[in-house]
Write a protein that holds these residues in place. Sequence first.
Motif, short mmCIF file in Angstrom:
data_model
loop_
_atom_site.label_atom_id
_atom_site.label_comp_id
_atom_site.label_asym_id
_atom_site.label_seq_id
_atom_site.Cartn_x
_atom_site.Cartn_y
_atom_site.Cartn_z
N VAL A 49 0.91 -1.02 0.12
CA VAL A 49 0.07 -0.08 -0.09
C VAL A 49 1.00 1.23 0.14
N PRO A 50 0.53 2.57 -0.30
CA PRO A 50 1.12 3.75 -0.11
C PRO A 50 1.71 3.76 1.18
N TYR A 51 2.90 4.46 1.42
CA TYR A 51 3.40 4.50 2.80
C TYR A 51 2.57 5.26 3.43
N GLN A 52 2.16 5.00 4.56
CA GLN A 52 1.21 5.92 5.30
C GLN A 52 1.51 5.84 6.85
N ASN A 53 0.85 6.51 7.77
CA ASN A 53 0.79 6.21 9.32
C ASN A 53 -0.02 5.02 9.65
N LEU A 54 0.19 4.76 10.74
CA LEU A 54 -0.55 3.45 11.26
C LEU A 54 -1.58 4.15 12.08
N SER A 55 -2.73 3.29 12.16
CA SER A 55 -3.64 3.69 13.30
C SER A 55 -3.90 2.62 14.32
N LEU A 56 -3.41 2.82 15.43
CA LEU A 56 -3.65 1.73 16.40
C LEU A 56 -4.23 2.18 17.73
N ASP A 57 -4.78 1.21 18.37
CA ASP A 57 -5.53 1.45 19.63
C ASP A 57 -4.36 1.96 20.77
N PRO A 58 -4.39 2.92 21.51
CA PRO A 58 -3.23 3.15 22.60
C PRO A 58 -2.87 2.11 23.47
N SER A 59 -3.96 1.05 23.73
CA SER A 59 -3.54 0.14 24.50
C SER A 59 -2.93 -1.00 23.91
N ALA A 60 -2.64 -0.90 22.60
CA ALA A 60 -2.08 -1.99 21.80
C ALA A 60 -0.96 -2.34 22.35
N MET A 61 -0.75 -3.64 22.54
CA MET A 61 0.30 -4.37 23.66
C MET A 61 1.85 -3.69 23.23
N VAL A 62 2.09 -3.68 21.74
CA VAL A 62 3.37 -3.45 21.63
C VAL A 62 3.81 -1.90 22.33
N PHE A 63 3.05 -0.92 22.70
CA PHE A 63 3.25 0.19 23.48
C PHE A 63 3.88 -0.01 24.89
N HIS A 64 3.17 -1.18 25.28
CA HIS A 64 3.37 -1.33 26.82
C HIS A 64 4.45 -2.46 27.15
N TYR A 65 4.29 -3.52 26.49
CA TYR A 65 5.55 -4.62 26.95
C TYR A 65 6.34 -4.85 25.93
N GLY A 66 6.57 -4.20 24.85
CA GLY A 66 7.43 -4.24 23.98
C GLY A 66 7.34 -5.54 23.00
N GLN A 67 6.34 -6.21 22.90
CA GLN A 67 6.37 -7.50 22.25
C GLN A 67 6.61 -7.06 20.46
N GLU A 68 7.65 -6.95 20.23
CA GLU A 68 8.02 -6.78 18.58
C GLU A 68 9.28 -7.06 18.18
N MET A 69 9.54 -7.36 16.98
CA MET A 69 10.59 -7.64 16.61
C MET A 69 11.04 -6.98 15.22
N PHE A 70 12.27 -6.80 14.82
CA PHE A 70 12.62 -6.13 13.48
C PHE A 70 13.83 -7.03 12.78
N GLU A 71 14.01 -6.53 11.80
CA GLU A 71 15.14 -7.00 10.80
C GLU A 71 15.85 -5.94 10.06
N GLY A 72 17.13 -6.13 9.61
CA GLY A 72 17.83 -5.03 8.92
C GLY A 72 18.45 -5.61 7.57
N MET A 73 18.51 -5.25 6.46
CA MET A 73 18.97 -5.70 5.22
C MET A 73 18.98 -4.72 4.38
N LYS A 74 19.49 -5.07 3.12
CA LYS A 74 19.86 -4.08 1.97
C LYS A 74 19.47 -4.52 0.54
N ALA A 75 19.16 -3.70 -0.23
CA ALA A 75 19.05 -4.17 -1.71
C ALA A 75 19.86 -2.98 -2.26
N TYR A 76 20.51 -3.45 -3.36
CA TYR A 76 21.26 -2.64 -4.25
C TYR A 76 21.48 -3.08 -5.88
N LYS A 77 21.84 -2.02 -6.59
CA LYS A 77 22.00 -2.27 -7.80
C LYS A 77 23.26 -2.72 -8.44
N THR A 78 23.42 -3.85 -9.07
CA THR A 78 24.84 -4.01 -9.56
C THR A 78 25.08 -3.24 -10.54
#
Length: 356
Positions: A49-78
Amino acid sequence: MLNIKIEKTTAPKRIPQKGEPLGFGKIFTDHMFMMNYTEGQGWHDARIVPYQNLSLDPSAMVFHYGQEMFEGMKAYKTDDGKTCLFRPDMNAKRTNGTNKRLCIPEVPEEDFVEAVKAIVKVDEAWIPTDPGTSLYIRPFIIATDAFLGVAPSKTYLFIIILSPSGAYYASGLAPVGIWIEDEFVRAVRGGMGFTKTGGNYACSLAAQVKAHDAGYSQVLWLDGVERKYIEEVGAMNIFFKIDGKVVTPMLNGSILPGVTRDSVINLCKSWGMEVEERKISVDELLEAQKAGKLEEIWGTGTAAVISPVGKLRYKDDVMLINGGEIGELSQKIYDTVTGIQLGKIADPFGWRVVID
Ligand SMILES: *Cc1c(COP(=O)(O)O)cnc(C)c1O
């Protein structure tokens, strides 16, 4: 197969032009990947979808107990205009290692890679081509249940955003100063040190501020129990060349299993070098330095690939490494890894993945 629905933006943003400074993680592309998880249903509604803000309930668990994960990688042109990833299967595998520890549902490895390829393809025009630049890829998952109880969430959002990023080094590899932290610790065995999750970074900030105030660019962590053994740098694994041998802390549960770390170990072994994955104490480093045997130090991570260390501080000792200059091996590893990534040299390990 994810069956990804694609909704293109009707208001494309201006793509930075060749030569424009990009910085790191400040500019985002036109689109993002999203997918929901619902208990009983699994992952569903894969979409771009188009890059946009998220709409989340303020009680969404991620905000309170940090249940989240992430990754980091790269794409490039040869040089011949192909869009490539570097070992994306490793990031998919690590995602599920992290997810398991944090009670986040697994993402099938092939779905993870398919999602990354799909979003990169849609925003391919955003991949910068100046030397050293790349499109940084940030997949992440957040717990979204609207609930203040402490329990694993029953719903999640998996999102991938993309950020064209500038060359880490403006002119050649610049050695950095590293602060060995002897008060705060990052992780302990049995904790979540081996996962890529925000909490590990939240608890790193105080030491980072301390190191910056003292004029050092990064923190080197010691083990959480004895504060005696080397673990890793802020967002990088660490390597030492001691008396001709390559030494790096073994994966003990409290350090991050870096994709770059694994690549460097394989490369050095393929060159016939001895590589030891084991415990390394600060005392061993101090002694090696005194004996003139601490030849090189470098960090490894996706963002910089190789980050040579020119200076190392521990309490009242300040060690100058290789006269503060980049070492020969660090440079060779950097040239080889980036050469493989950019398709400038052969890829004997099959690490480069072309997106058609
Ligand atoms: C991401 C990360 C690394 C480096 O991993 P790569 O896969 O090589 O990018 C090292 N340490 C920490 C704490 C990290 O978060």
